[in-house]
Scaffold this active site. Sequence first.
Site, PDB file in Angstrom:
ATOM      1  N   ASP A   1       0.818  -1.205   0.000  1.00  0.00           N
ATOM      2  CA  ASP A   1       0.000   0.000   0.000  1.00  0.00           C
ATOM      3  C   ASP A   1       0.861   1.268   0.000  1.00  0.00           C
ATOM      4  O   ASP A   1       2.023   1.257   0.384  1.00  0.00           O
ATOM      5  CB  ASP A   1      -0.921   0.017   1.214  1.00  0.00           C
ATOM      6  N   GLU A   2       0.262   2.342  -0.419  1.00  0.00           N
ATOM      7  CA  GLU A   2       0.760   3.712  -0.251  1.00  0.00           C
ATOM      8  C   GLU A   2       2.203   3.910  -0.722  1.00  0.00           C
ATOM      9  O   GLU A   2       2.986   4.614  -0.105  1.00  0.00           O
ATOM     10  CB  GLU A   2       0.615   4.147   1.211  1.00  0.00           C
TER      11      GLU A   2
END
Length: 674
Positions: free
Chosen positions: A316-317
């Site tokens: 993620d991210e």
Amino acid sequence: MNVMIGRFILISLIAFVLPSEVASQLDIMPFPQSVKHGEGYFMIKDDFNVSLEGPGSHRLDAYVQSFKYRLGAMTGARILWQTLNKDKAAHLTITYGETADLNPAVDESYKIVVTRDKGISLTSRTDIGALRGLETLLQMVIIKDNKYVIQEAEIQDYPRFEWRGLLVDVCRHFIPIDVMKRIVQGMAAVKMNVLHWHLTEDQGFRVESKAFPRLHEKGSDGQYYTQEEVVSFIKFADSYGIRVMPEFDLPGHATSWLVAYPELGAGPPPQGLERYFGVFNPTFDPTQDEVYEFLDGFLGEMSALFKDEFIHIGGDENNGIDWDNNEDIQVFMRDNNIPDNHALQAYFNNRVYDILTRYGKRMIGWDEIMQSGLNKDIVIHAWRGKEKLVEAAQSGYQTILSNGYYIDLSQTAAFHYQNDPVTDDMPLTGEQLELIKGGEATMWSELVSKENIETRIWPRTAAIAERLWSDASVNDVDDMYRRLVYVSAHLEKAGSKHLKNRQALIRQLSERTMSHHLEYFLDWFQPLEGYARHGQKPRYTSYTPLTRSVDATNPDALNLWYMKAAILSGLNKGEWQLLELEVARLKAFLAESDSFKTMIAQNPKLSEIEELHKGFMSQSVEMLSLFSKLQEHEEPEDYIAYLKDRMGALEELSAAEIFLTYRNLIEWLIITMG
């Protein structure tokens, strides 16, 4: 403590926490799939004994001993510790078919039959099912005619979803093993079955690597789990029927990795562990073969350490900034027809997938990893929205939901409870719906530490546990809150310190002066929801003490619970005694206002709530008039008009990162009476 307020606190808590003398329904969470009540009651006596019939299970043998200890502690009965053989008469007979390996498809079903004369039978296909049934039995114990009893009943139960998890982030703030064990005990008490252990992050690398020791030596500030502790913890969790799935976040959130091995990164070497919270640039270089050689060695080591079928890779991210600024990476992308960073991360994911597959592991990752060409045996963990859950299922991936279950955001139990992984309006076929395997609550640790993490997890997460176990038709929010008080006590008996730790913090805040008054006051407030606290100045860091008033408030203000239950008792049953008790508690607190004000003024840790106290005092007078008119039995439409008129008189009291819940109470009253 003032005698009057102490008396009313005690009376009110007894009214809400002790088992009902006239219980006509089970105060259980998660609620079983099928319940048939009988007329009689089986009484718990000193000679209570257990017969265990099955192929043999060390897990269940130990759980039965724990069950007997907890039952004895609850009832005061001197329960016989010897577990009987099947040829001996028993008050509780447990019969199971097989000793199961922990995996997502394990059979957790069970059946309980309670009769007044013949005792209790618990049958299950596996020892895991028997564990779940024992937790139900403990919640069935009530007081009737001054005796501890279990009402006659027949219960058929099984989970609606096979994946009922809790993520615990131990990186932003390190969580010691003893606290993790208590969290596991709480999970078992409400039939959760997956502990998602988030072990690497920008702020810390929390597991020992013997193959690459610089990871924990340079990336942990000395706070990490040894491999011996990991093995012991996995065994402990297994004894409670709970899988332990590790997460090693890749390729972003990688500061703690690259502090140790900067040559594997795509950008400038990090100067040290990150102390702030957010999304940062350091990420692995997906074009280096050396990265995959390193990950092969590390993931091979971790695959041998963690026995679960799954390893979570995060994913993620990744903001892609270091990739964009790296000329070698840009050349690699052009030479290999990789159009953008999403496709580059897909390339990375596929190579990591090959490594995990070689070690017999299945990959799971946050929904950012979902790209065209990804193997269909990967599980997609939806966190950015329910539409990602739907998209994953439509694309043929098994998927679990965390969006709406972020318990670090201080949203209410009701908010989480009404977030169902499967709804009628989903554009999915029956086959696609089967791909939705359940969900996970997520306890990110920016704003929790070892002192308050249990208070932030429990009892709210029990509402999520019920949403993932019980039938979708079990969705009455008011009844959920009624039972949540009972399950909070059940969690404490199972080993949780969510109540004790909060009270300890309140005593520290008050310097032991009028601590019960401070507790009552804070029980009318909730922390700011969402990410609002992260916008405060100065910014939170991993060193910020989490010992302020906001850290001692509950995402569900307890006095709001009690007042709602008291009002419902009056509206539904015409019994206003509980409301009278709650009003008396409020009046008793107001009578001590001057002393409380002086205490605040003399305590620098409480100076930030001084203005809130002033506003609370004036608004409490308004609320008392509302309660008085409610008991005058006005016509509902007249009272609703009155409530709407008075709503404007109440300000949004918000300071010290907490807010007063009086407006919430009025809004709820309008809806309830409307």
